[in-house]
Design a protein around this motif. Structure first.
Motif, short mmCIF file in Angstrom:
data_model
loop_
_atom_site.label_atom_id
_atom_site.label_comp_id
_atom_site.label_asym_id
_atom_site.label_seq_id
_atom_site.Cartn_x
_atom_site.Cartn_y
_atom_site.Cartn_z
N THR A 1 0.83 -1.20 0.00
CA THR A 1 0.00 0.00 0.00
C THR A 1 0.86 1.25 0.00
N GLU A 2 1.88 1.26 0.87
CA GLU A 2 2.76 2.42 0.95
C GLU A 2 3.64 2.53 -0.29
N THR A 3 4.20 1.43 -0.72
CA THR A 3 5.11 1.44 -1.85
C THR A 3 4.39 1.84 -3.13
N CYS A 4 3.17 1.39 -3.31
CA CYS A 4 2.46 1.62 -4.57
C CYS A 4 1.39 2.70 -4.48
N ALA A 5 1.43 3.52 -3.44
CA ALA A 5 0.40 4.56 -3.29
C ALA A 5 0.36 5.51 -4.48
N SER A 6 1.52 5.78 -5.09
CA SER A 6 1.55 6.71 -6.22
C SER A 6 1.55 6.00 -7.58
N ALA A 7 1.39 4.67 -7.57
CA ALA A 7 1.44 3.91 -8.82
C ALA A 7 0.25 4.23 -9.71
N GLU A 8 0.51 4.33 -11.00
CA GLU A 8 -0.53 4.64 -11.98
C GLU A 8 -1.23 3.39 -12.50
N SER A 9 -0.60 2.21 -12.30
CA SER A 9 -1.15 0.97 -12.83
C SER A 9 -0.49 -0.20 -12.10
N PRO A 10 -1.01 -1.42 -12.28
CA PRO A 10 -0.34 -2.58 -11.70
C PRO A 10 1.10 -2.74 -12.18
N THR A 11 1.36 -2.44 -13.43
CA THR A 11 2.72 -2.54 -13.96
C THR A 11 3.64 -1.54 -13.26
N HIS A 12 3.17 -0.33 -13.07
CA HIS A 12 3.96 0.69 -12.39
C HIS A 12 4.24 0.27 -10.95
N CYS A 13 3.25 -0.31 -10.27
CA CYS A 13 3.44 -0.81 -8.91
C CYS A 13 4.53 -1.88 -8.90
#
Length: 144
Positions: free
Chosen positions: A36-48
């Motif tokens: 959740t913290e790492t991918c909070a700013s992710a635009e998509s699953p790939t970006h996460c």
């Protein structure tokens, strides 16, 4: 006297330091991070997946490398496995380093196909690959 430390927070521990703790003190250092913290700013699953991979490449030096859309994972004892991302409308696929499962000599990749996420388990001795619908959990003895 036996003591235990249940939680320490901060930045990732270098692998050499974790190995020293295990050898010198018999203590296994476990590192966990919040998606959740790492991918909070992710635009998509790939970006996460890429955000997580960035952390894992630092934590696991020499295990894998990223060169543009190609992820190369070292096999054991020799060789390499290559995973190439495809960025085509309706046929997108990406691979990101998720974790190393040392007790079973395997690497876990976070895989996206279009907007669907799954995992790929790579056995480093044989280069065999297994598609998994969810992140696997090793048994308590971490041997299977």
């Amino acid at each position: 006297m036996r003591s235990s430390l249940s939680e320490v927070t901060g930045s990732a521990v270098p692998r050499a330091m974790a190995e020293t703790f295990k050898t010198a003190y018999g203590v296994r250092v476990l590192q966990i991070w919040g998606m959740t913290e790492t991918c909070a700013s992710a635009e998509s699953p790939t970006h996460c997946g890429r955000l997580i991979e960035t952390l894992q490449l630092q934590r696991l030096p020499g295990l894998a490398r990223r060169d543009g859309n190609v992820l190369t994972v070292t096999l054991y004892p020799t060789g390499a496995a290559t995973f190439t991302d495809v960025d085509e409308a309706g046929n997108a696929r990406s691979y990101s380093l998720w974790d190393a499962l040392d007790p079973i000599n395997a690497v876990l990749l976070y895989t996206t196909t279009n907007e669907t996420t799954s995992f790929t388990l790579l056995q480093r001795r044989t280069n065999r690959r297994f598609s998994l619908p969810a992140e696997p959990v090793l048994s308590p003895d971490r041997q299977r």
